[in-house]
Write a protein that holds these residues in place. Structure first.
Motif, PDB file in Angstrom:
ATOM      1  N   LEU A  45      49.032  56.739  37.777  1.00  6.88           N
ATOM      2  CA  LEU A  45      48.820  55.356  38.434  1.00  6.88           C
ATOM      3  C   LEU A  45      47.969  54.915  37.410  1.00  6.88           C
ATOM      4  CD1 LEU A  45      47.921  53.306  40.491  1.00  6.88           C
ATOM      5  CD2 LEU A  45      46.137  54.816  41.210  1.00  6.88           C
ATOM      6  N   VAL A  46      48.140  53.652  36.766  1.00  4.89           N
ATOM      7  CA  VAL A  46      47.585  53.043  35.882  1.00  4.89           C
ATOM      8  C   VAL A  46      46.707  51.689  36.222  1.00  4.89           C
ATOM      9  CG1 VAL A  46      47.919  51.661  33.534  1.00  4.89           C
ATOM     10  CG2 VAL A  46      49.428  53.505  34.073  1.00  4.89           C
ATOM     11  N   ILE A  47      45.516  51.514  36.113  1.00  2.97           N
ATOM     12  CA  ILE A  47      44.752  50.615  36.692  1.00  2.97           C
ATOM     13  C   ILE A  47      44.171  49.979  35.313  1.00  2.97           C
ATOM     14  CG2 ILE A  47      42.258  50.335  37.430  1.00  2.97           C
ATOM     15  CD1 ILE A  47      42.511  52.554  38.966  1.00  2.97           C
ATOM     16  N   GLN A  48      44.303  48.404  35.432  1.00  2.67           N
ATOM     17  CA  GLN A  48      44.068  47.702  34.236  1.00  2.67           C
ATOM     18  C   GLN A  48      43.047  46.724  34.349  1.00  2.67           C
ATOM     19  OE1 GLN A  48      48.545  46.886  32.716  1.00  2.67           O
ATOM     20  NE2 GLN A  48      47.192  47.357  31.055  1.00  2.67           N
ATOM     21  N   SER A  49      42.318  46.871  35.453  1.00  2.00           N
ATOM     22  CA  SER A  49      40.971  45.675  35.735  1.00  2.00           C
ATOM     23  C   SER A  49      39.617  46.776  35.821  1.00  2.00           C
ATOM     24  CB  SER A  49      41.237  44.660  36.812  1.00  2.00           C
ATOM     25  OG  SER A  49      41.027  45.532  37.790  1.00  2.00           O
ATOM     26  N   ILE A  50      38.626  46.087  35.246  1.00  2.00           N
ATOM     27  CA  ILE A  50      37.552  46.812  35.764  1.00  2.00           C
ATOM     28  C   ILE A  50      37.005  47.174  37.141  1.00  2.00           C
ATOM     29  CG2 ILE A  50      35.987  45.005  35.117  1.00  2.00           C
ATOM     30  CD1 ILE A  50      35.208  48.663  33.784  1.00  2.00           C
ATOM     31  N   GLU A  51      37.460  45.910  37.746  1.00  2.91           N
ATOM     32  CA  GLU A  51      37.185  45.788  39.190  1.00  2.91           C
ATOM     33  C   GLU A  51      37.791  46.910  39.967  1.00  2.91           C
ATOM     34  OE1 GLU A  51      38.189  43.113  37.606  1.00  2.91           O
ATOM     35  OE2 GLU A  51      36.240  42.120  37.187  1.00  2.91           O
ATOM     36  N   LYS A  52      39.075  47.221  40.140  1.00  3.17           N
ATOM     37  CA  LYS A  52      39.987  48.161  40.281  1.00  3.17           C
ATOM     38  C   LYS A  52      39.268  49.574  39.907  1.00  3.17           C
ATOM     39  CE  LYS A  52      43.908  45.572  41.353  1.00  3.17           C
ATOM     40  NZ  LYS A  52      45.312  45.151  41.198  1.00  3.17           N
ATOM     41  N   ALA A  53      39.071  49.523  38.693  1.00  2.00           N
ATOM     42  CA  ALA A  53      38.465  50.967  38.003  1.00  2.00           C
ATOM     43  C   ALA A  53      37.060  51.366  38.740  1.00  2.00           C
ATOM     44  CB  ALA A  53      38.309  51.041  36.675  1.00  2.00           C
ATOM     45  N   HIS A  54      36.566  50.211  39.248  1.00  2.00           N
ATOM     46  CA  HIS A  54      35.060  50.547  39.838  1.00  2.00           C
ATOM     47  C   HIS A  54      35.385  51.004  41.170  1.00  2.00           C
ATOM     48  CE1 HIS A  54      31.031  48.969  41.711  1.00  2.00           C
ATOM     49  NE2 HIS A  54      30.770  49.971  41.211  1.00  2.00           N
ATOM     50  N   GLN A  55      36.166  50.444  41.910  1.00  2.00           N
ATOM     51  CA  GLN A  55      36.614  50.743  43.342  1.00  2.00           C
ATOM     52  C   GLN A  55      37.227  52.116  43.200  1.00  2.00           C
ATOM     53  OE1 GLN A  55      39.785  47.811  44.197  1.00  2.00           O
ATOM     54  NE2 GLN A  55      38.319  46.560  45.638  1.00  2.00           N
ATOM     55  N   TYR A  56      37.940  52.560  42.283  1.00  2.00           N
ATOM     56  CA  TYR A  56      38.453  53.776  42.355  1.00  2.00           C
ATOM     57  C   TYR A  56      37.118  54.864  42.155  1.00  2.00           C
ATOM     58  CZ  TYR A  56      40.887  58.184  40.748  1.00  2.00           C
ATOM     59  OH  TYR A  56      41.061  59.203  40.733  1.00  2.00           O
ATOM     60  N   LEU A  57      36.403  54.419  41.226  1.00  2.00           N
ATOM     61  CA  LEU A  57      35.148  55.475  41.102  1.00  2.00           C
ATOM     62  C   LEU A  57      34.558  55.493  42.510  1.00  2.00           C
ATOM     63  CD1 LEU A  57      33.978  54.307  37.546  1.00  2.00           C
ATOM     64  CD2 LEU A  57      35.081  56.300  38.262  1.00  2.00           C
ATOM     65  N   LEU A  58      34.205  54.369  43.125  1.00  2.00           N
ATOM     66  CA  LEU A  58      33.529  54.581  44.382  1.00  2.00           C
ATOM     67  C   LEU A  58      34.072  55.191  45.482  1.00  2.00           C
ATOM     68  CD1 LEU A  58      31.921  50.961  44.376  1.00  2.00           C
ATOM     69  CD2 LEU A  58      30.779  52.828  43.996  1.00  2.00           C
ATOM     70  N   GLN A  59      35.400  55.060  45.763  1.00  2.00           N
ATOM     71  CA  GLN A  59      36.287  55.305  46.960  1.00  2.00           C
ATOM     72  C   GLN A  59      37.038  56.919  46.698  1.00  2.00           C
ATOM     73  OE1 GLN A  59      38.709  52.145  47.473  1.00  2.00           O
ATOM     74  NE2 GLN A  59      37.120  50.915  48.284  1.00  2.00           N
ATOM     75  N   ASN A  60      37.235  57.286  45.329  1.00  2.00           N
ATOM     76  CA  ASN A  60      38.024  58.477  45.256  1.00  2.00           C
ATOM     77  C   ASN A  60      37.278  59.329  44.283  1.00  2.00           C
ATOM     78  OD1 ASN A  60      40.991  57.375  46.095  1.00  2.00           O
ATOM     79  ND2 ASN A  60      40.173  55.701  44.883  1.00  2.00           N
ATOM     80  N   ASP A  61      37.044  59.355  43.142  1.00  2.00           N
ATOM     81  CA  ASP A  61      36.640  60.250  42.199  1.00  2.00           C
ATOM     82  C   ASP A  61      35.637  59.474  41.180  1.00  2.00           C
ATOM     83  OD1 ASP A  61      36.193  62.253  40.428  1.00  2.00           O
ATOM     84  OD2 ASP A  61      38.105  62.832  40.368  1.00  2.00           O
ATOM     85  N   SER A  62      34.464  60.000  41.184  1.00  2.00           N
ATOM     86  CA  SER A  62      33.351  59.239  40.211  1.00  2.00           C
ATOM     87  C   SER A  62      33.646  59.672  38.880  1.00  2.00           C
ATOM     88  CB  SER A  62      32.092  59.519  40.939  1.00  2.00           C
ATOM     89  OG  SER A  62      31.605  60.298  40.951  1.00  2.00           O
ATOM     90  N   ARG A  63      34.329  60.815  38.619  1.00  2.00           N
ATOM     91  CA  ARG A  63      34.462  61.255  37.398  1.00  2.00           C
ATOM     92  C   ARG A  63      35.387  60.483  36.318  1.00  2.00           C
ATOM     93  NH1 ARG A  63      36.890  66.705  37.790  1.00  2.00           N
ATOM     94  NH2 ARG A  63      38.215  65.506  39.312  1.00  2.00           N
TER      95      ARG A  63
END
Length: 170
Positions: A45-63
């Motif tokens: 899975l490739v994320i290319q926006s800081i907003e989506k990366a922030h969501q990923y960190l909050l909802q899935n894995d903060s590492r």
């Protein structure tokens, strides 16, 4: 875990992550201006926006880990992702040998295949220890430095902040 970067160093880092934990499912982050290689698109899975990366960190894995070779960019991304709640992780390839009293000092360090860190070494934040690099006793490496493949830093060597030590250097 979120791997920041989608270039050559990220490939090496992913190899180390998968060797350490075959069940891991890393996610790639790269800037929208960067076109990731098909290797990444086909397998992760490739994320290319800081907003989506922030969501990923909050909802899935903060590492997150630093899969970018350029020292200044590695520092910039590290600061940016720590500010949005990410927790910087070290990646240590299973073939790396890290002295027990140096392990606790790892802070977002990437220790690739066959790297060695001997006792009483101090390794800064966000350092890359590339393939087959060796730090003997009491070596100090500054933050966001890259130690190239096959480098040997001998006892009491001191490498400064954001340095680059080229392949095969002794």
């Amino acid at each position: 875990m979120l791997v920041l970067g989608a270039g050559g160093f990220a490939v090496q880092l992913l190899f180390a992550i998968q060797r350490a934990d075959a069940t891991s499912n890393p996610v790639i982050y790269c800037d929208a201006a960067f076109k990731p290689d098909s290797f990444f698109i086909d397998q992760f899975l490739v994320i290319q926006s800081i907003e989506k990366a922030h969501q990923y960190l909050l909802q899935n894995d903060s590492r997150f880990c630093l899969g970018v070779g350029l020292n200044a960019k590695r520092k910039e991304l590290c600061n940016q992702f720590e500010q949005i709640g990410g927790i910087l992780q070290s990646v240590v390839d299973p073939s790396a040998i890290i002295s027990h009293n140096s392990k606790s000092l790892l802070n977002g360090v990437s220790c690739l295949a066959n790297s060695i860190v001997e006792p009483s070494s101090i390794i800064g934040k966000g350092v890359i220890l590339n393939l087959g690099s060796m730090l003997t006793h009491h070596v100090e490496v500054g933050d966001f430095t890259e130690i190239g493949p096959g480098v040997k830093l001998l006892g009491r060597s001191k490498i400064g902040y954001s340095s680059f030590i080229g392949a095969g250097t002794i």
